[in-house]
Design a protein around this motif. Structure first.
Motif, PDB file in Angstrom:
ATOM      1  N   ARG A  98       0.815  -1.210   0.000  1.00  0.00           N
ATOM      2  CA  ARG A  98       0.000   0.000   0.000  1.00  0.00           C
ATOM      3  C   ARG A  98       0.854   1.269   0.000  1.00  0.00           C
ATOM      4  O   ARG A  98       0.325   2.365  -0.105  1.00  0.00           O
ATOM      5  N   GLU A  99       2.157   1.119   0.138  1.00  0.00           N
ATOM      6  CA  GLU A  99       3.035   2.287   0.149  1.00  0.00           C
ATOM      7  C   GLU A  99       3.693   2.465  -1.220  1.00  0.00           C
ATOM      8  O   GLU A  99       4.162   1.501  -1.829  1.00  0.00           O
ATOM      9  N   ILE A 100       3.719   3.706  -1.680  1.00  0.00           N
ATOM     10  CA  ILE A 100       4.348   4.033  -2.953  1.00  0.00           C
ATOM     11  C   ILE A 100       5.476   5.025  -2.689  1.00  0.00           C
ATOM     12  O   ILE A 100       5.264   6.079  -2.075  1.00  0.00           O
ATOM     13  N   ILE A 101       6.671   4.677  -3.137  1.00  0.00           N
ATOM     14  CA  ILE A 101       7.802   5.598  -3.058  1.00  0.00           C
ATOM     15  C   ILE A 101       7.948   6.256  -4.431  1.00  0.00           C
ATOM     16  O   ILE A 101       8.186   5.569  -5.435  1.00  0.00           O
ATOM     17  N   GLU A 102       7.764   7.563  -4.469  1.00  0.00           N
ATOM     18  CA  GLU A 102       7.842   8.285  -5.738  1.00  0.00           C
ATOM     19  C   GLU A 102       9.292   8.674  -6.016  1.00  0.00           C
ATOM     20  O   GLU A 102       9.947   9.309  -5.184  1.00  0.00           O
ATOM     21  N   VAL A 103       9.779   8.286  -7.199  1.00  0.00           N
ATOM     22  CA  VAL A 103      11.171   8.547  -7.583  1.00  0.00           C
ATOM     23  C   VAL A 103      11.163   9.466  -8.795  1.00  0.00           C
ATOM     24  O   VAL A 103      10.600   9.123  -9.848  1.00  0.00           O
ATOM     25  N   ALA A 104      11.780  10.645  -8.652  1.00  0.00           N
ATOM     26  CA  ALA A 104      11.829  11.631  -9.737  1.00  0.00           C
ATOM     27  C   ALA A 104      13.276  11.865 -10.143  1.00  0.00           C
ATOM     28  O   ALA A 104      14.177  11.935  -9.297  1.00  0.00           O
ATOM     29  N   THR A 105      13.492  11.984 -11.449  1.00  0.00           N
ATOM     30  CA  THR A 105      14.826  12.295 -11.962  1.00  0.00           C
ATOM     31  C   THR A 105      15.098  13.789 -11.780  1.00  0.00           C
ATOM     32  O   THR A 105      14.189  14.611 -11.915  1.00  0.00           O
TER      33      THR A 105
END
Length: 460
Positions: A98-105
């Protein structure tokens, strides 16, 4: 923040582990997994944004975002549980249950003619997929407090724009020219209000001063995005402070134009008192880990607009029942042009409004029918809210509070002993809609005159 901090971002302030106080035990284990996997894959990865800011002031972040020099496609190659999203900003979401880790360049402020950057005629940023360095990424973020980077290399915090001092001083400061940044994304004005309310930060004068004159730019923002921003603002435990901040910055009329107009003409102040009490109650429920619903929240926020429209229609001689439904539809339609309120919330909101006049009725059949209504509890809670600002509905509140706790036979006997009371709001000289209550009560029904039978007289 000093001018040096932004003019020379290549010389960051490095705050060692012993000085900043952030501990890995307060960071999501899944976020740490992402950071270590990026490092092992040969990339640089940093915890960034609100999580670092909140950890520095002793908070407990719910979301953990990561910034990296890996492209979205490279991130996806490292994580099987990754999906790529977005057009305006291409992002990688690494999913752990249920957890989302958002990764941005890392992104850069590129030339306007780049194929990967698109702006509208009004200066709004429509697409921005131009990648850059960590220094570029820091300068293009919105607030200095959100441009802090935590690394697992040496567990230090890196500051390229003076955000570390601003967080310690509890100041919210925009990076770059505030007018230009608000034109790029008008929702930044709402973010400034929300973060200042949430964190108890002061908005720096150069960031706060342009907001009242630029509030109208929000009319160009996508209504669905404004709805999401409202949920963050009013359903995260700091609704009352957010409302007061919206008023202070001149943003309330940009978000809720009809409500702002009704509050401005309500001389008694009862409608505003009710809205503030509703937001205060919402904050208390969230603090107690009780459920809250957007339908009830928007019912309270738009109630002043509903009362105002209802009073206007009644003065025009529109049938009361027709006026109630028409006012509810008008307010909902007008507000939807600014904030996209889904039907799953707007329909219960209208039901809460339309049930209010029925609390003034004491006819046995109608009393039991209202008690059995699926929206009764929400409507009763709304009546209780109205009573906090309008003492004239206290009698209705007392009756229905007792009615819920009485056995059906006892309640039926009690109703049989009483004749239906005269409906409130019909007293001579009372102006409907002044405090929003007279216009919202049940209309007094006129007694129908019986038609004469054929061949008989009218008295037969």
């Amino acid at each position: 923040m000093t001018e040096n901090a932004i003019s020379n971002p290549s010389q960051p302030l490095v705050v060692p582990r012993a000085e900043h106080g952030i501990s890995r035990k307060d960071i999501s284990p899944n976020a740490l997994r992402v950071l270590y996997r990026l490092r092992d894959g040969g990339f640089n990865g940093y915890l960034v944004g609100g999580a670092v800011r909140d950890l520095l002031i002793g908070g407990h972040p719910k979301d953990f975002d990561v910034a990296t020099d890996a492209t979205p496609e490279q991130v996806k190659a490292l994580f099987r549980n990754c999906r790529l999203i977005g057009r305006r900003f291409r992002l990688a979401h690494v999913v752990f249950g249920r957890e989302i880790i958002e990764v941005a360049t890392f992104r850069a402020n590129s030339a306007d003619d780049s194929d990967d950057r698109e702006t509208g005629d009004d200066g709004r940023l429509l697409r921005d997929n131009v990648y850059g360095s960590i220094e570029d990424d820091a300068v293009r973020r919105d607030f200095t407090a959100n441009a802090l980077y935590y690394t697992v290399e040496d567990f230090s915090v890196r500051d390229y724009v003076g955000g570390y001092d601003d967080v310690r001083n509890r100041v919210l400061r925009l990076i770059g020219d505030p007018i230009e940044r608000y034109r790029e994304d008008p929702v930044r004005m709402l973010r400034a209000a929300r973060l200042a309310a949430k964190l108890d930060f002061e908005i720096a004068p150069e960031a706060a001063d342009p907001i009242p004159g630029m509030a109208d730019l929000l009319s160009a923002a996508p209504p669905a995005r404004l709805f999401d921003e409202c949920l963050k603002m009013f359903l995260a435990g700091h609704a009352e402070k957010s409302f007061l901040k919206l008023e202070q910055l001149g943003l309330l009329a940009a978000l809720f134009p009809e409500t702002a107009k009704a509050l401005a003409t309500n001389r008694s102040g009862a409608l505003r008192a009710m809205v503030v009490q509703a937001l205060r109650n919402t904050d208390a429920r969230i603090a107690a880990d009780k459920p809250v619903t957007p339908a009830f929240l928007f019912a309270a926020l738009l109630w002043p607009a509903y009362c105002r429209d209802l009073a206007v229609l009644q003065k025009q001689g529109v049938d009361p029942l027709v006026a109630q439904q028409r006012a509810a539809d008008r307010v909902t339609l007008h507000q939807a042009q600014r904030i996209a309120l889904p039907r799953r919330f707007s329909l219960p909101m209208q039901e809460i409004w339309l049930l209010q006049p029925r609390f003034g009725q004491r006819i046995r059949k109608r009393v039991f029918r209202l008690l059995a209504h699926p929206r009764f509890r929400a409507a009763f809670d709304f009546l209780e809210l109205r009573a906090s600002a309008a003492p004239e509905v206290a009698e209705d509140l007392a009756f229905w509070r007792e009615a819920q706790n009485q056995a059906p036979e006892e309640l039926a006997g009690r109703l049989a002993q009483k004749s239906p009371r005269r409906e409130a709001g019909d007293e001579a000289g009372e102006e409907p809609g002044e405090d929003g209550e007279a216009a919202s009560r049940a209309p007094r029904r006129r007694r129908r005159r019986r038609k004469p039978r054929d061949g008989g007289d009218a008295t037969g």
